[in-house]
Design a protein around this motif. Structure first.
Motif: not given
Ligand code: DUC
Ligand code: ZN
Ligand code: ZN
Ligand code: ZN
Length: 473
Positions: A68-82
Protein backbone atom coordinates in the motif's frame (compact mmCIF):
# COMPACT_ATOMS: atom_id res chain seq x y z
CA UNK A 1 -8.95 -8.77 28.66
CA UNK A 2 -12.31 -10.06 27.36
CA UNK A 3 -12.78 -13.57 26.07
CA UNK A 4 -14.79 -14.29 22.94
CA UNK A 5 -16.15 -17.46 21.39
CA UNK A 6 -16.79 -17.39 17.64
CA UNK A 7 -19.16 -20.26 17.25
CA UNK A 8 -20.58 -22.38 14.45
CA UNK A 9 -18.37 -21.32 11.55
CA UNK A 10 -16.04 -23.10 9.16
CA UNK A 11 -12.42 -22.20 9.85
CA UNK A 12 -10.50 -21.96 6.58
CA UNK A 13 -6.73 -22.07 6.26
CA UNK A 14 -4.36 -22.32 3.31
CA UNK A 15 -4.44 -26.10 3.70
CA UNK A 16 -8.04 -26.97 4.50
CA UNK A 17 -11.35 -26.18 6.14
CA UNK A 18 -12.95 -27.52 9.29
CA UNK A 19 -16.11 -26.85 11.29
CA UNK A 20 -14.74 -25.30 14.48
CA UNK A 21 -15.29 -22.79 17.26
CA UNK A 22 -12.57 -20.21 17.86
CA UNK A 23 -11.78 -19.11 21.39
CA UNK A 24 -10.19 -15.68 21.66
CA UNK A 25 -8.53 -14.63 24.89
CA UNK A 26 -7.58 -10.97 24.88
CA UNK A 27 -5.57 -10.21 21.78
CA UNK A 28 -4.83 -13.76 20.65
CA UNK A 29 -6.46 -16.97 19.57
CA UNK A 30 -6.48 -19.36 22.54
CA UNK A 31 -7.92 -22.44 20.86
CA UNK A 32 -9.57 -23.80 17.74
CA UNK A 33 -12.03 -26.41 18.97
CA UNK A 34 -14.44 -28.98 17.65
CA UNK A 35 -17.91 -27.39 17.47
CA UNK A 36 -19.64 -27.25 20.84
CA UNK A 37 -16.52 -28.35 22.77
CA UNK A 38 -16.27 -27.87 26.47
CA UNK A 39 -12.91 -26.98 28.00
CA UNK A 40 -11.97 -28.75 31.23
CA UNK A 41 -15.66 -29.36 31.83
CA UNK A 42 -16.69 -25.73 31.25
CA UNK A 43 -19.42 -24.82 28.80
CA UNK A 44 -17.46 -22.29 26.81
CA UNK A 45 -20.41 -20.23 25.66
CA UNK A 46 -21.42 -19.69 29.29
CA UNK A 47 -17.86 -18.95 30.42
CA UNK A 48 -16.76 -16.30 27.92
CA UNK A 49 -17.55 -12.58 27.93
CA UNK A 50 -18.97 -12.62 24.42
CA UNK A 51 -20.29 -15.14 21.90
CA UNK A 52 -20.29 -14.31 18.20
CA UNK A 53 -22.31 -16.46 15.84
CA UNK A 54 -20.61 -17.55 12.62
CA UNK A 55 -23.12 -20.18 11.54
CA UNK A 56 -23.06 -20.76 7.78
CA UNK A 57 -20.01 -18.58 7.38
CA UNK A 58 -16.26 -18.85 7.01
CA UNK A 59 -13.84 -17.79 9.71
CA UNK A 60 -10.58 -16.78 8.03
CA UNK A 61 -7.39 -15.02 9.07
CA UNK A 62 -7.56 -11.26 8.50
CA UNK A 63 -6.21 -10.12 5.16
CA UNK A 64 -2.58 -9.02 4.85
CA UNK A 65 -2.13 -6.41 2.12
CA UNK A 66 1.61 -6.27 1.56
CA UNK A 67 1.61 -3.34 -0.87
CA UNK A 68 0.00 0.00 0.00
CA UNK A 69 0.99 3.64 -0.48
CA UNK A 70 -0.78 5.85 2.06
CA UNK A 71 0.07 9.54 1.54
CA UNK A 72 2.67 8.71 -1.11
CA UNK A 73 3.97 11.93 -2.72
CA UNK A 74 3.65 11.38 -6.49
CA UNK A 75 3.56 13.66 -9.52
CA UNK A 76 3.27 16.90 -7.58
CA UNK A 77 0.46 15.59 -5.40
CA UNK A 78 0.07 12.83 -2.79
CA UNK A 79 -2.01 9.66 -2.50
CA UNK A 80 -5.32 10.74 -1.02
CA UNK A 81 -5.66 8.16 1.76
CA UNK A 82 -3.93 8.98 5.02
CA UNK A 83 -2.96 6.15 7.34
CA UNK A 84 -6.17 6.94 9.21
CA UNK A 85 -8.57 6.79 6.25
CA UNK A 86 -6.69 4.04 4.42
CA UNK A 87 -6.51 1.62 7.34
CA UNK A 88 -10.15 2.28 8.18
CA UNK A 89 -11.07 1.31 4.62
CA UNK A 90 -8.81 -1.75 4.90
CA UNK A 91 -10.66 -2.81 8.07
CA UNK A 92 -14.03 -2.43 6.36
CA UNK A 93 -12.84 -4.87 3.72
CA UNK A 94 -11.41 -7.50 6.06
CA UNK A 95 -7.75 -6.51 5.77
CA UNK A 96 -6.23 -6.34 9.24
CA UNK A 97 -2.57 -5.81 8.33
CA UNK A 98 -1.00 -3.50 5.77
CA UNK A 99 2.62 -3.22 4.76
CA UNK A 100 3.26 0.28 3.42
CA UNK A 101 6.37 1.67 1.76
CA UNK A 102 8.54 4.16 3.62
CA UNK A 103 10.27 6.36 1.06
CA UNK A 104 13.90 7.41 0.83
CA UNK A 105 14.62 9.79 -2.05
CA UNK A 106 17.98 10.43 -3.69
CA UNK A 107 20.07 12.65 -1.43
CA UNK A 108 17.95 11.92 1.63
CA UNK A 109 19.04 9.72 4.54
CA UNK A 110 17.23 6.37 4.71
CA UNK A 111 16.75 6.91 8.46
CA UNK A 112 15.03 10.25 7.81
CA UNK A 113 12.71 8.78 5.17
CA UNK A 114 11.76 6.01 7.57
CA UNK A 115 11.24 8.40 10.47
CA UNK A 116 8.90 10.48 8.29
CA UNK A 117 6.82 7.37 7.58
CA UNK A 118 6.61 6.45 11.23
CA UNK A 119 5.43 9.99 11.94
CA UNK A 120 2.65 9.71 9.35
CA UNK A 121 1.40 6.36 10.67
CA UNK A 122 1.94 6.40 14.44
CA UNK A 123 -1.27 6.71 16.43
CA UNK A 124 -3.43 6.89 13.31
CA UNK A 125 -3.89 3.33 12.11
CA UNK A 126 -7.01 1.26 12.67
CA UNK A 127 -5.18 -1.99 11.86
CA UNK A 128 -1.65 -3.24 12.42
CA UNK A 129 0.97 -1.98 9.99
CA UNK A 130 4.52 -2.63 8.92
CA UNK A 131 6.89 -1.04 6.42
CA UNK A 132 9.05 -1.94 3.48
CA UNK A 133 11.75 0.61 2.66
CA UNK A 134 11.92 2.23 -0.77
CA UNK A 135 15.53 3.02 -1.61
CA UNK A 136 15.03 5.83 -4.13
CA UNK A 137 18.69 6.78 -4.27
CA UNK A 138 21.26 3.99 -4.13
CA UNK A 139 24.60 5.42 -3.00
CA UNK A 140 27.26 4.65 -0.40
CA UNK A 141 25.19 6.17 2.40
CA UNK A 142 21.94 4.40 1.59
CA UNK A 143 23.75 1.10 1.07
CA UNK A 144 25.26 1.45 4.51
CA UNK A 145 21.90 2.39 6.01
CA UNK A 146 20.32 -0.78 4.60
CA UNK A 147 22.25 -2.61 7.31
CA UNK A 148 20.13 -0.89 9.98
CA UNK A 149 16.78 -1.94 8.52
CA UNK A 150 16.52 -5.41 10.06
CA UNK A 151 16.86 -3.88 13.52
CA UNK A 152 13.98 -1.57 12.63
CA UNK A 153 11.81 -4.58 11.80
CA UNK A 154 12.09 -3.94 8.07
CA UNK A 155 13.23 -7.01 6.15
CA UNK A 156 12.37 -6.03 2.58
CA UNK A 157 13.13 -3.01 0.44
CA UNK A 158 12.03 -1.82 -2.98
CA UNK A 159 13.88 -0.57 -6.04
CA UNK A 160 12.44 1.00 -9.18
CA UNK A 161 13.59 0.23 -12.71
CA UNK A 162 10.99 2.83 -13.77
CA UNK A 163 10.52 6.56 -13.09
CA UNK A 164 13.89 8.06 -14.13
CA UNK A 165 14.59 11.19 -12.12
CA UNK A 166 12.29 10.14 -9.28
CA UNK A 167 12.90 6.73 -7.69
CA UNK A 168 14.86 5.13 -10.53
CA UNK A 169 17.85 2.84 -9.99
CA UNK A 170 20.13 1.93 -12.91
CA UNK A 171 21.63 -1.54 -13.30
CA UNK A 172 24.81 -0.64 -11.43
CA UNK A 173 22.80 0.67 -8.49
CA UNK A 174 20.52 -2.37 -8.53
CA UNK A 175 23.51 -4.70 -8.53
CA UNK A 176 25.11 -2.96 -5.57
CA UNK A 177 21.84 -2.89 -3.58
CA UNK A 178 21.23 -6.58 -4.29
CA UNK A 179 24.72 -7.49 -3.14
CA UNK A 180 24.06 -5.71 0.13
CA UNK A 181 20.58 -7.28 0.46
CA UNK A 182 21.96 -10.77 -0.12
CA UNK A 183 24.46 -10.15 2.66
CA UNK A 184 21.77 -8.93 5.08
CA UNK A 185 18.98 -11.41 4.24
CA UNK A 186 16.71 -8.64 2.96
CA UNK A 187 14.16 -9.45 0.28
CA UNK A 188 14.54 -7.21 -2.80
CA UNK A 189 11.21 -6.00 -4.16
CA UNK A 190 11.35 -4.75 -7.73
CA UNK A 191 9.19 -2.43 -9.78
CA UNK A 192 10.14 -4.10 -13.05
CA UNK A 193 9.50 -1.82 -16.03
CA UNK A 194 12.12 -0.30 -18.32
CA UNK A 195 11.59 3.34 -17.33
CA UNK A 196 14.01 5.06 -19.75
CA UNK A 197 12.46 3.27 -22.75
CA UNK A 198 8.92 4.01 -21.51
CA UNK A 199 9.73 7.71 -21.17
CA UNK A 200 10.91 7.90 -24.81
CA UNK A 201 7.78 6.16 -26.08
CA UNK A 202 5.57 8.36 -23.89
CA UNK A 203 7.20 11.57 -25.18
CA UNK A 204 6.78 10.42 -28.79
CA UNK A 205 3.08 9.66 -28.22
CA UNK A 206 2.48 13.10 -26.72
CA UNK A 207 4.30 14.73 -29.65
CA UNK A 208 1.91 12.89 -31.98
CA UNK A 209 -1.04 14.35 -30.07
CA UNK A 210 -1.85 11.06 -28.37
CA UNK A 211 -2.31 12.56 -24.92
CA UNK A 212 -5.29 10.61 -23.48
CA UNK A 213 -5.15 8.15 -20.54
CA UNK A 214 -5.19 5.09 -22.81
CA UNK A 215 -1.74 6.01 -24.17
CA UNK A 216 -0.26 5.56 -20.70
CA UNK A 217 -0.77 1.83 -21.27
CA UNK A 218 0.51 1.99 -24.85
CA UNK A 219 3.79 3.58 -23.73
CA UNK A 220 4.23 1.06 -20.92
CA UNK A 221 4.34 -1.87 -23.33
CA UNK A 222 4.40 -5.43 -22.00
CA UNK A 223 7.78 -5.97 -23.70
CA UNK A 224 9.26 -3.41 -21.31
CA UNK A 225 7.83 -5.27 -18.30
CA UNK A 226 9.09 -8.62 -19.63
CA UNK A 227 12.55 -7.20 -20.33
CA UNK A 228 12.87 -5.54 -16.91
CA UNK A 229 11.59 -8.66 -15.14
CA UNK A 230 14.21 -10.74 -16.94
CA UNK A 231 16.95 -8.24 -16.13
CA UNK A 232 15.94 -8.17 -12.47
CA UNK A 233 16.01 -11.97 -12.34
CA UNK A 234 19.51 -12.11 -13.81
CA UNK A 235 20.86 -9.35 -11.57
CA UNK A 236 19.38 -11.21 -8.61
CA UNK A 237 20.94 -14.42 -9.80
CA UNK A 238 24.43 -13.01 -10.15
CA UNK A 239 24.23 -11.42 -6.69
CA UNK A 240 22.41 -14.40 -5.08
CA UNK A 241 19.72 -12.04 -3.84
CA UNK A 242 16.18 -13.36 -3.45
CA UNK A 243 13.76 -11.36 -5.60
CA UNK A 244 10.10 -10.40 -5.31
CA UNK A 245 8.57 -8.69 -8.33
CA UNK A 246 5.71 -6.35 -7.45
CA UNK A 247 2.49 -5.67 -9.40
CA UNK A 248 3.08 -8.15 -12.22
CA UNK A 249 0.59 -7.50 -15.02
CA UNK A 250 2.01 -8.94 -18.26
CA UNK A 251 1.63 -12.58 -19.20
CA UNK A 252 5.22 -12.52 -20.47
CA UNK A 253 6.53 -11.26 -17.12
CA UNK A 254 4.77 -14.19 -15.44
CA UNK A 255 6.50 -16.51 -17.89
CA UNK A 256 9.84 -15.04 -16.84
CA UNK A 257 9.01 -15.74 -13.17
CA UNK A 258 7.92 -19.29 -14.00
CA UNK A 259 11.09 -19.94 -15.97
CA UNK A 260 13.27 -18.59 -13.15
CA UNK A 261 11.45 -20.66 -10.52
CA UNK A 262 11.72 -23.77 -12.66
CA UNK A 263 15.47 -23.13 -12.75
CA UNK A 264 15.47 -23.17 -8.95
CA UNK A 265 15.85 -19.45 -8.33
CA UNK A 266 14.42 -17.69 -5.30
CA UNK A 267 12.06 -15.52 -7.35
CA UNK A 268 8.53 -14.56 -6.35
CA UNK A 269 5.78 -12.38 -7.74
CA UNK A 270 2.60 -10.63 -6.71
CA UNK A 271 -0.23 -9.44 -8.85
CA UNK A 272 -3.10 -7.07 -8.02
CA UNK A 273 -6.88 -7.28 -8.49
CA UNK A 274 -6.78 -4.73 -11.32
CA UNK A 275 -4.62 -7.05 -13.44
CA UNK A 276 -7.08 -9.89 -12.97
CA UNK A 277 -10.27 -7.97 -13.72
CA UNK A 278 -9.65 -4.73 -15.61
CA UNK A 279 -8.29 -4.20 -19.12
CA UNK A 280 -6.81 -1.69 -21.51
CA UNK A 281 -9.79 -2.14 -23.82
CA UNK A 282 -12.16 -0.94 -21.09
CA UNK A 283 -9.89 2.03 -20.46
CA UNK A 284 -9.96 2.86 -24.17
CA UNK A 285 -13.75 2.61 -24.18
CA UNK A 286 -14.21 5.03 -21.28
CA UNK A 287 -15.70 8.41 -22.28
CA UNK A 288 -13.61 11.58 -22.27
CA UNK A 289 -10.90 11.63 -19.61
CA UNK A 290 -12.60 8.92 -17.47
CA UNK A 291 -9.87 6.43 -18.38
CA UNK A 292 -7.60 8.31 -15.96
CA UNK A 293 -9.27 6.35 -13.15
CA UNK A 294 -7.41 3.26 -14.36
CA UNK A 295 -3.99 4.84 -14.87
CA UNK A 296 -1.59 2.83 -12.77
CA UNK A 297 1.86 1.31 -13.22
CA UNK A 298 2.34 -1.36 -14.35
CA UNK A 299 -0.63 -0.51 -16.58
CA UNK A 300 -3.80 -2.44 -17.36
CA UNK A 301 -3.14 -4.92 -20.16
CA UNK A 302 -5.11 -5.82 -23.30
CA UNK A 303 -7.65 -8.55 -22.67
CA UNK A 304 -7.32 -9.63 -26.31
CA UNK A 305 -3.73 -10.61 -25.54
CA UNK A 306 -4.82 -12.93 -22.72
CA UNK A 307 -2.99 -11.33 -19.79
CA UNK A 308 -5.88 -11.51 -17.32
CA UNK A 309 -6.69 -15.13 -18.12
CA UNK A 310 -3.03 -16.05 -17.79
CA UNK A 311 -2.78 -14.27 -14.44
CA UNK A 312 -5.61 -16.36 -12.96
CA UNK A 313 -3.84 -19.45 -14.21
CA UNK A 314 -0.60 -18.27 -12.62
CA UNK A 315 -2.39 -17.89 -9.29
CA UNK A 316 -3.56 -21.51 -9.54
CA UNK A 317 -0.17 -22.88 -10.56
CA UNK A 318 1.72 -20.75 -8.01
CA UNK A 319 3.78 -19.04 -10.72
CA UNK A 320 2.46 -15.94 -8.92
CA UNK A 321 2.30 -16.41 -5.18
CA UNK A 322 0.04 -13.72 -3.80
CA UNK A 323 -2.21 -10.73 -4.37
CA UNK A 324 -1.64 -7.23 -2.99
CA UNK A 325 -3.41 -4.05 -4.05
CA UNK A 326 -0.68 -1.47 -4.74
CA UNK A 327 -3.30 0.78 -3.13
CA UNK A 328 -2.36 4.27 -4.32
CA UNK A 329 -5.54 6.36 -4.49
CA UNK A 330 -5.96 9.75 -6.12
CA UNK A 331 -9.14 11.78 -6.46
CA UNK A 332 -10.40 12.51 -9.94
CA UNK A 333 -11.01 16.19 -9.20
CA UNK A 334 -7.77 18.04 -8.76
CA UNK A 335 -5.51 14.98 -8.85
CA UNK A 336 -6.15 12.68 -11.84
CA UNK A 337 -7.18 15.88 -13.65
CA UNK A 338 -3.59 17.14 -13.48
CA UNK A 339 -3.02 15.02 -16.58
CA UNK A 340 -6.02 16.13 -18.62
CA UNK A 341 -3.77 17.47 -21.41
CA UNK A 342 -0.95 14.92 -21.06
CA UNK A 343 -1.27 11.39 -19.68
CA UNK A 344 2.25 11.63 -18.24
CA UNK A 345 0.95 14.04 -15.61
CA UNK A 346 -1.84 11.74 -14.38
CA UNK A 347 -0.82 10.47 -10.94
CA UNK A 348 -0.39 6.70 -11.19
CA UNK A 349 -2.52 4.60 -8.94
CA UNK A 350 -5.76 2.80 -8.13
CA UNK A 351 -7.38 2.51 -4.70
CA UNK A 352 -8.39 -1.04 -3.79
CA UNK A 353 -7.32 -1.69 -0.21
CA UNK A 354 -10.96 -2.10 0.84
CA UNK A 355 -11.89 -4.51 -1.93
CA UNK A 356 -9.10 -7.07 -2.22
CA UNK A 357 -10.69 -9.76 -0.05
CA UNK A 358 -14.06 -9.47 -1.84
CA UNK A 359 -12.54 -9.25 -5.32
CA UNK A 360 -10.39 -12.30 -4.74
CA UNK A 361 -13.27 -14.22 -3.16
CA UNK A 362 -15.03 -13.69 -6.47
CA UNK A 363 -12.35 -15.97 -7.92
CA UNK A 364 -13.68 -18.71 -5.61
CA UNK A 365 -17.23 -18.03 -6.81
CA UNK A 366 -16.23 -18.26 -10.48
CA UNK A 367 -14.11 -21.37 -9.92
CA UNK A 368 -10.76 -19.76 -10.73
CA UNK A 369 -9.27 -20.58 -7.31
CA UNK A 370 -10.21 -22.72 -4.32
CA UNK A 371 -11.44 -21.37 -0.99
CA UNK A 372 -8.12 -22.40 0.60
CA UNK A 373 -6.12 -20.68 -2.14
CA UNK A 374 -8.11 -17.50 -1.46
CA UNK A 375 -6.88 -17.52 2.13
CA UNK A 376 -3.37 -18.41 0.99
CA UNK A 377 -2.92 -15.60 -1.56
CA UNK A 378 -4.59 -12.89 0.52
CA UNK A 379 -3.27 -13.67 4.00
CA UNK A 380 -1.05 -16.70 4.62
CA UNK A 381 1.54 -16.22 1.89
CA UNK A 382 1.85 -12.44 2.40
CA UNK A 383 2.46 -13.13 6.11
CA UNK A 384 5.09 -15.79 5.36
CA UNK A 385 6.71 -13.81 2.55
CA UNK A 386 7.24 -10.79 4.77
CA UNK A 387 8.09 -12.36 8.12
CA UNK A 388 4.76 -12.03 9.94
CA UNK A 389 3.54 -15.61 9.88
CA UNK A 390 2.48 -17.09 13.19
CA UNK A 391 1.24 -13.73 14.42
CA UNK A 392 -0.64 -13.09 11.18
CA UNK A 393 -1.88 -15.21 8.29
CA UNK A 394 -3.33 -18.12 10.25
CA UNK A 395 -6.10 -18.97 12.73
CA UNK A 396 -4.22 -20.98 15.33
CA UNK A 397 -3.48 -20.89 19.07
CA UNK A 398 -1.07 -18.07 19.82
CA UNK A 399 -1.79 -16.12 16.64
CA UNK A 400 -3.13 -12.59 16.88
CA UNK A 401 -6.92 -12.68 16.90
CA UNK A 402 -7.17 -11.00 13.50
CA UNK A 403 -10.25 -12.71 12.13
CA UNK A 404 -12.83 -12.20 9.44
CA UNK A 405 -16.26 -13.81 9.44
CA UNK A 406 -17.10 -14.05 5.75
CA UNK A 407 -20.58 -14.79 4.44
CA UNK A 408 -20.53 -16.75 1.17
CA UNK A 409 -24.27 -16.18 0.80
CA UNK A 410 -23.85 -12.41 1.13
CA UNK A 411 -23.44 -9.87 -1.63
CA UNK A 412 -21.24 -6.81 -2.01
CA UNK A 413 -21.72 -3.87 -4.36
CA UNK A 414 -18.24 -2.51 -4.81
CA UNK A 415 -17.52 1.17 -5.07
CA UNK A 416 -20.99 2.27 -6.04
CA UNK A 417 -21.56 5.93 -5.32
CA UNK A 418 -20.09 6.84 -1.95
CA UNK A 419 -20.41 3.35 -0.48
CA UNK A 420 -16.70 2.73 -0.19
CA UNK A 421 -14.62 4.14 2.66
CA UNK A 422 -11.44 5.12 0.86
CA UNK A 423 -10.69 8.83 0.61
CA UNK A 424 -11.49 9.06 -3.08
CA UNK A 425 -14.21 10.79 -5.09
CA UNK A 426 -14.59 7.81 -7.43
CA UNK A 427 -13.72 4.15 -7.61
CA UNK A 428 -11.95 2.09 -10.23
CA UNK A 429 -14.43 -0.61 -9.24
CA UNK A 430 -17.64 1.40 -9.75
CA UNK A 431 -20.53 -0.96 -10.37
CA UNK A 432 -18.71 -4.24 -9.72
CA UNK A 433 -21.01 -6.72 -7.97
CA UNK A 434 -19.63 -9.74 -6.13
CA UNK A 435 -21.07 -12.62 -4.15
CA UNK A 436 -19.72 -12.84 -0.61
CA UNK A 437 -19.65 -10.32 2.22
CA UNK A 438 -17.36 -9.32 5.06
CA UNK A 439 -19.69 -9.71 8.07
CA UNK A 440 -17.31 -9.20 10.97
CA UNK A 441 -13.72 -8.05 11.33
CA UNK A 442 -11.64 -8.50 14.45
CA UNK A 443 -8.17 -7.11 15.04
CA UNK A 444 -6.24 -8.44 18.05
CA UNK A 445 -9.50 -9.35 19.76
CA UNK A 446 -11.28 -6.04 19.10
CA UNK A 447 -14.30 -6.03 16.81
CA UNK A 448 -13.68 -3.34 14.19
CA UNK A 449 -16.62 -4.03 11.92
CA UNK A 450 -19.87 -5.89 12.45
CA UNK A 451 -23.53 -5.65 11.45
CA UNK A 452 -23.86 -2.39 13.42
CA UNK A 453 -21.09 -0.77 11.43
CA UNK A 454 -17.65 0.46 12.28
CA UNK A 455 -16.16 0.31 15.77
CA UNK A 456 -12.48 0.83 14.97
CA UNK A 457 -10.35 3.76 16.05
CA UNK A 458 -7.13 5.45 15.03
CA UNK A 459 -4.29 4.20 17.18
CA UNK A 460 -5.58 0.67 17.70
CA UNK A 461 -3.20 -0.48 14.95
CA UNK A 462 0.37 -1.15 16.06
CA UNK A 463 3.66 -1.08 14.23
CA UNK A 464 4.81 -4.62 13.44
CA UNK A 465 8.50 -5.44 13.47
CA UNK A 466 8.92 -8.14 10.88
CA UNK A 467 11.20 -11.19 10.90
CA UNK A 468 13.18 -12.19 7.84
CA UNK A 469 11.06 -13.68 5.07
CA UNK A 470 9.90 -17.15 6.01
CA UNK A 471 10.11 -18.11 2.33
CA UNK A 472 13.90 -18.03 2.26
CA UNK A 473 16.24 -20.76 3.39
N1 DUC B 1 2.54 2.40 -9.40
C1 DUC B 1 1.37 3.01 -9.17
O1 DUC B 1 0.38 2.72 -9.83
N2 DUC B 1 1.33 3.96 -8.21
C2 DUC B 1 2.42 4.32 -7.40
C3 DUC B 1 3.72 3.79 -7.79
C4 DUC B 1 3.68 2.70 -8.77
O2 DUC B 1 4.69 2.08 -9.05
ZN1 ZN C 1 5.68 0.07 -8.38
ZN1 ZN D 1 3.48 0.36 -5.42
ZN1 ZN E 1 -21.45 -3.72 16.98
Amino acid sequence: MPTTLIRGGTVVSATGRVAADVLVDGETVAAVLAPGSTLLGHDLAASVDRVLDATGRYVVPGGVDAHTHMELPFGGTAASDTFETGTRAAAWGGTTTIIDFAVQRAGERVQDGLAAWHAKAAGRCAVDYAFHQIIGGVDDDSLKAMATLVDEGITSYKLFMAYPGVFYADDAQILRAMQQAAELGLLTMMHAENGPAIDVLAAQLVEQGRTGPYFHGVARAWQLEEEATHRAIMLADVTRAPLYVVHVSAKQAVQQLAWARDAGRNVFGETCPQYLYLSLEEQLGAPGFEGAKWVCSTPLRARAEGHQEHMWRALRTNDVQMVSTDHCPFCFKGQKELGVDDFRAIPNGIGSVEHRMDLMYQGVVTGEITLERWVEITSTTPARMFGLYGRKGVVAPGADADLVVYDPAGHTSIGVGATHHMNMDHSAWEGVEVDGHVDLVMSRGEVLVDADGYHGRPGHGRYLRRDLSQYLV
